[in-house]
Every structure is written in C-alpha cells, then in structure tokens.
Write a protein that holds these residues in place. Sequence first.
Motif, PDB file in Angstrom:
ATOM      1  N   ILE A  54      -4.368  39.708  58.331  1.00  0.00           N
ATOM      2  CA  ILE A  54      -2.879  39.739  58.382  1.00  0.00           C
ATOM      3  C   ILE A  54      -2.303  38.645  59.483  1.00  0.00           C
ATOM      4  O   ILE A  54      -2.764  38.832  60.622  1.00  0.00           O
ATOM      5  CB  ILE A  54      -1.969  41.090  58.632  1.00  0.00           C
ATOM      6  N   VAL A  55      -1.547  37.713  59.042  1.00  0.00           N
ATOM      7  CA  VAL A  55      -1.020  36.734  60.057  1.00  0.00           C
ATOM      8  C   VAL A  55       0.647  36.879  60.171  1.00  0.00           C
ATOM      9  O   VAL A  55       1.211  36.433  59.314  1.00  0.00           O
ATOM     10  CB  VAL A  55      -1.449  35.230  59.706  1.00  0.00           C
ATOM     11  N   ASP A  95      -9.873  33.828  52.335  1.00  0.00           N
ATOM     12  CA  ASP A  95      -8.607  33.660  51.719  1.00  0.00           C
ATOM     13  C   ASP A  95      -7.916  35.169  51.478  1.00  0.00           C
ATOM     14  O   ASP A  95      -6.751  35.168  51.080  1.00  0.00           O
ATOM     15  CB  ASP A  95      -8.920  33.292  50.133  1.00  0.00           C
ATOM     16  N   ASP A  96      -8.442  36.041  51.829  1.00  0.00           N
ATOM     17  CA  ASP A  96      -7.882  37.428  51.795  1.00  0.00           C
ATOM     18  C   ASP A  96      -6.824  37.694  52.883  1.00  0.00           C
ATOM     19  O   ASP A  96      -7.126  38.136  53.909  1.00  0.00           O
ATOM     20  CB  ASP A  96      -8.963  38.618  51.993  1.00  0.00           C
ATOM     21  N   ILE A  97      -5.666  36.802  52.880  1.00  0.00           N
ATOM     22  CA  ILE A  97      -4.818  36.912  54.100  1.00  0.00           C
ATOM     23  C   ILE A  97      -3.373  37.384  53.338  1.00  0.00           C
ATOM     24  O   ILE A  97      -2.880  36.888  52.272  1.00  0.00           O
ATOM     25  CB  ILE A  97      -4.896  35.447  54.264  1.00  0.00           C
ATOM     26  N   LEU A  98      -2.905  37.974  54.218  1.00  0.00           N
ATOM     27  CA  LEU A  98      -1.370  38.479  53.993  1.00  0.00           C
ATOM     28  C   LEU A  98      -0.569  37.772  55.027  1.00  0.00           C
ATOM     29  O   LEU A  98      -0.694  37.927  56.409  1.00  0.00           O
ATOM     30  CB  LEU A  98      -1.253  39.758  54.224  1.00  0.00           C
ATOM     31  N   VAL A  99       0.415  36.950  54.506  1.00  0.00           N
ATOM     32  CA  VAL A  99       1.192  36.180  55.358  1.00  0.00           C
ATOM     33  C   VAL A  99       2.487  36.897  55.437  1.00  0.00           C
ATOM     34  O   VAL A  99       3.135  37.383  54.710  1.00  0.00           O
ATOM     35  CB  VAL A  99       1.702  34.731  54.863  1.00  0.00           C
ATOM     36  N   VAL A 100       2.972  37.129  56.975  1.00  0.00           N
ATOM     37  CA  VAL A 100       4.117  37.910  57.064  1.00  0.00           C
ATOM     38  C   VAL A 100       5.043  37.016  58.031  1.00  0.00           C
ATOM     39  O   VAL A 100       4.801  36.401  58.945  1.00  0.00           O
ATOM     40  CB  VAL A 100       3.851  39.049  58.108  1.00  0.00           C
ATOM     41  N   ASP A 101       6.427  37.001  57.330  1.00  0.00           N
ATOM     42  CA  ASP A 101       7.273  35.980  57.992  1.00  0.00           C
ATOM     43  C   ASP A 101       8.639  36.218  57.454  1.00  0.00           C
ATOM     44  O   ASP A 101       8.560  37.350  56.783  1.00  0.00           O
ATOM     45  CB  ASP A 101       6.709  34.557  57.841  1.00  0.00           C
ATOM     46  N   ALA A 135      -8.142  42.406  60.537  1.00  0.00           N
ATOM     47  CA  ALA A 135      -7.638  42.011  61.768  1.00  0.00           C
ATOM     48  C   ALA A 135      -6.096  41.541  61.511  1.00  0.00           C
ATOM     49  O   ALA A 135      -5.476  41.294  60.642  1.00  0.00           O
ATOM     50  CB  ALA A 135      -8.190  40.531  61.886  1.00  0.00           C
ATOM     51  N   VAL A 136      -5.341  41.735  62.821  1.00  0.00           N
ATOM     52  CA  VAL A 136      -3.942  40.999  62.899  1.00  0.00           C
ATOM     53  C   VAL A 136      -3.764  40.211  63.625  1.00  0.00           C
ATOM     54  O   VAL A 136      -4.383  40.412  64.854  1.00  0.00           O
ATOM     55  CB  VAL A 136      -2.802  42.133  63.163  1.00  0.00           C
ATOM     56  N   ILE A 137      -3.843  38.675  63.513  1.00  0.00           N
ATOM     57  CA  ILE A 137      -3.384  37.637  64.019  1.00  0.00           C
ATOM     58  C   ILE A 137      -1.785  37.694  64.359  1.00  0.00           C
ATOM     59  O   ILE A 137      -1.124  37.131  63.418  1.00  0.00           O
ATOM     60  CB  ILE A 137      -4.041  36.492  63.779  1.00  0.00           C
ATOM     61  N   HIS A 138      -1.320  38.060  65.305  1.00  0.00           N
ATOM     62  CA  HIS A 138       0.425  38.105  65.436  1.00  0.00           C
ATOM     63  C   HIS A 138       0.822  36.938  66.485  1.00  0.00           C
ATOM     64  O   HIS A 138       0.771  36.913  67.512  1.00  0.00           O
ATOM     65  CB  HIS A 138       0.308  39.365  66.265  1.00  0.00           C
ATOM     66  N   MET A 139       1.398  36.038  65.595  1.00  0.00           N
ATOM     67  CA  MET A 139       1.918  34.893  65.923  1.00  0.00           C
ATOM     68  C   MET A 139       3.419  34.923  65.842  1.00  0.00           C
ATOM     69  O   MET A 139       4.101  33.931  65.960  1.00  0.00           O
ATOM     70  CB  MET A 139       1.128  33.605  65.386  1.00  0.00           C
ATOM     71  N   GLY A 140       3.665  36.050  65.158  1.00  0.00           N
ATOM     72  CA  GLY A 140       5.415  36.165  64.741  1.00  0.00           C
ATOM     73  C   GLY A 140       6.200  36.506  66.012  1.00  0.00           C
ATOM     74  O   GLY A 140       5.943  37.555  66.576  1.00  0.00           O
ATOM     75  N   ARG A 158      -8.919  44.330  64.297  1.00  0.00           N
ATOM     76  CA  ARG A 158      -9.040  43.236  65.346  1.00  0.00           C
ATOM     77  C   ARG A 158      -7.445  43.136  65.783  1.00  0.00           C
ATOM     78  O   ARG A 158      -6.952  42.703  64.605  1.00  0.00           O
ATOM     79  CB  ARG A 158      -9.895  42.072  65.263  1.00  0.00           C
ATOM     80  N   PHE A 159      -7.035  42.795  66.893  1.00  0.00           N
ATOM     81  CA  PHE A 159      -5.724  42.393  67.209  1.00  0.00           C
ATOM     82  C   PHE A 159      -5.732  41.508  68.302  1.00  0.00           C
ATOM     83  O   PHE A 159      -6.232  41.464  69.377  1.00  0.00           O
ATOM     84  CB  PHE A 159      -4.985  43.581  68.117  1.00  0.00           C
ATOM     85  N   ILE A 160      -5.171  40.198  67.787  1.00  0.00           N
ATOM     86  CA  ILE A 160      -5.009  38.687  68.552  1.00  0.00           C
ATOM     87  C   ILE A 160      -3.617  38.651  68.800  1.00  0.00           C
ATOM     88  O   ILE A 160      -2.721  38.492  67.538  1.00  0.00           O
ATOM     89  CB  ILE A 160      -5.870  37.862  68.096  1.00  0.00           C
ATOM     90  N   THR A 161      -3.030  38.606  69.912  1.00  0.00           N
ATOM     91  CA  THR A 161      -1.758  38.284  69.909  1.00  0.00           C
ATOM     92  C   THR A 161      -1.127  36.974  70.798  1.00  0.00           C
ATOM     93  O   THR A 161      -2.220  36.548  71.786  1.00  0.00           O
ATOM     94  CB  THR A 161      -0.824  39.423  70.530  1.00  0.00           C
ATOM     95  N   ALA A 162      -0.159  36.333  70.686  1.00  0.00           N
ATOM     96  CA  ALA A 162       0.393  35.389  71.504  1.00  0.00           C
ATOM     97  C   ALA A 162       0.980  35.796  72.679  1.00  0.00           C
ATOM     98  O   ALA A 162       2.164  36.355  72.564  1.00  0.00           O
ATOM     99  CB  ALA A 162       0.883  34.458  70.510  1.00  0.00           C
ATOM    100  N   SER A 163       0.377  35.484  74.000  1.00  0.00           N
ATOM    101  CA  SER A 163       1.229  35.378  75.060  1.00  0.00           C
ATOM    102  C   SER A 163       1.803  34.039  75.564  1.00  0.00           C
ATOM    103  O   SER A 163       1.841  33.088  74.455  1.00  0.00           O
ATOM    104  CB  SER A 163       0.355  35.918  76.225  1.00  0.00           C
ATOM    105  N   SER A 164       1.981  33.574  76.790  1.00  0.00           N
ATOM    106  CA  SER A 164       2.441  32.076  76.906  1.00  0.00           C
ATOM    107  C   SER A 164       2.253  31.869  78.389  1.00  0.00           C
ATOM    108  O   SER A 164       2.318  32.624  79.239  1.00  0.00           O
ATOM    109  CB  SER A 164       3.885  32.234  76.430  1.00  0.00           C
ATOM    110  N   ALA A 165       2.161  30.470  78.535  1.00  0.00           N
ATOM    111  CA  ALA A 165       2.074  30.075  79.972  1.00  0.00           C
ATOM    112  C   ALA A 165       3.544  30.205  80.492  1.00  0.00           C
ATOM    113  O   ALA A 165       3.442  29.838  81.951  1.00  0.00           O
ATOM    114  CB  ALA A 165       1.614  28.577  79.760  1.00  0.00           C
ATOM    115  N   ALA A 166       4.513  30.502  79.855  1.00  0.00           N
ATOM    116  CA  ALA A 166       5.849  30.884  80.479  1.00  0.00           C
ATOM    117  C   ALA A 166       5.616  32.090  81.399  1.00  0.00           C
ATOM    118  O   ALA A 166       6.627  32.058  82.193  1.00  0.00           O
ATOM    119  CB  ALA A 166       6.784  30.977  79.377  1.00  0.00           C
TER     120      ALA A 166
END
Length: 326
Positions: free
Chosen positions: A3-4, A25-31, A71-76, A110-118
């Motif tokens: 899941i992205v 290819d087994d990807i769920l796009v969330v947006d 896995a969830v790749i959390h870029m949202g 698996r959980f991967i998330t976006a933090s920031s240099a901010a």
Amino acid sequence: MYIVTGGAGFIGSAMVWKLNQMGIDDILVVDNLAESDKWKNLVNLRYEDYIHKNQFYKLILEGEDPFETEAVIHMGACSSTTELDADYLMENNYRYTQMLCRFCLNHKARFITASSAATYGDGKLGFSDDHKGAEKLKPMNMYGYSKQLFDLWALRAGIMDSLVSLKFFNVFGPNEYHKGDMKSVICKAFKQIGETGEMKLFRSHREDYKDGGQKRDFVYIKDCVDVMGWFLENPDKGGIYNIGTGQAREWNDLARSVFAAMGKEPDISYIDMPESIRDKYQYFTQAEMKKLHDAGYNKPFMTLEDATKDYVQNYLAQDDPYLKSR
C-alpha cells in the motif's frame, strides 16, 4: 498487497515506479486525486487498484486487514512548509500516521513513513538522525512540527525500531510537476531559463552567506526510492534515518547545473527573499548519513550535476516527462 499512500504524488508515485522495477505489481494506491493533474503520474505505472484516502481511512479504522498487507509506504501528507492550518496538519500528518502505524504493527506489516529535514529547524543543533537527540529539535514551521510529533510519539512508545521514519532533505526529480509553488527549484528553473534565458535566486540576508550561497542537501528522487526499496528488502532495520547525499551545495551550484544540462551559459540574477519567510529560512542543511551506511546501505548517491542532467534531459525536456515502468 503493498500500500502506497500519496501514491499519485511526487515521492509516492516514484515509489510505485520503484516497486515495479522490483517486480512488484500488487500495489494499492491511496490518494485524493480531486481536480489535480496527479493522475498523470500513474499512467505509466503498474498497480492493482486505487482507493480514495477517505475510504481507505474508514477501512483501516475498522481494524481488519482486507488487503493482506505486506507493507505500507506512507508518503501521503500535506507537504507545504507554509501551511498555517495547524489543526489540519495535526490530523492529516500526525494522527493519521499514528493510525497507520498501529495498523501495521497489529497486522505485522512493514511500515515506512516520511518525516522531514524540516524537523531540524534552523540547524543549530545539527542534522544527526540519532534517536537520542530527537527530543531537542525545534522545527521552525508547523509542517516540520507535525512530522516531529510522530517521531517523538514512536520513540516514547518504544516502537521506533519496528518501523522506518525517513527524514527527506531537498528532494527533486520527475513526477513533481503537479506541486505548484512546492515544486523543486530545478523544475521551476527549467521553465524560467527556457522562457527568459536567466534564472533568479534569492539574495542572502545574512552577512556570512553570499547571494545564492545558501546551502542545501539536494537529493535525487531515484536515490530516495532506492533507499526505501532497500528497507523493504531488509525488514530487520528500523528507526529514524536521514535521506540526503551528505553534501551541502550552494543554490548557485544548482543553477549552474541546470544551465549546463540545458546546454546554456549561466545567467543568474538575485531577488530579495520575501519577508514572510526570512525568519524561517534554512540557510544550511546537510544530512548526516553515517547511520544509514552503518545499517548496510552502500549504494552511492548521484551527484547534483549528474542527477540534474538526468532530470532535465530525460524528463523535463521530453514530451512525456513522467517515470515509466519497465
């Protein structure tokens, strides 16, 4: 299913591209596509399904896992550093990330998330991704604070080593065309140079930096998704990690790299920085990368010049400027 979230956005769609390169290819796009042009980022990619973020929230809140999530790749998230609606950022960037993290822990995904240099604020405390220093950081905008809050929550809960929180520095590359004012300077410069023959940069308002001499750690999107792909392949690695090149470069260097990639002589002029951002402007960022290297990631990052050349010549200058699945 992989899941992205934010899967049609800049880093999210690039991660879908990376998963495709990995044979996934087994990807769920969330947006939330709404009336934006983000959908164009998905046209060349392979994925199983798309779901609106609100519908996805409802499914997650039910506590079940209908996706058999690997896995969830959390870029949202809201990535605007000038967003002033603090309540919105609290819910969209902080609370929702908490919810997804709990979902993954409960279902052993698996959980991967976006933090920031901010999160590093003005940089006076350095740019170390060591967990021990996280409590001391003081972000200069609400966006950075919303990212900082999740990192602190995960650290205090004792779960940070079970997930990956990535502090992205100045990311640029294909699939950012929909971002308006939040597009990278390279993306904006390509159009500006093409139309006027020159590029404008901010003057420095500090005596210790020359005009255009402010420094940032510019990192190419392809390097970012390579790192995320590596974390998927190494599920025993967890924690907070910087994602940058480890080398600060001047805005002047960036400008010259764009001119070079376009085959033009540099013509750079300087304009005053808006007063609204002067007190919150980062004059220097440089990721400390030892922690990632010590964890085992050893692929070299592209230089600013090589990355700019790839971006300009293979994407910005093309009729179809989006990442393409192979």
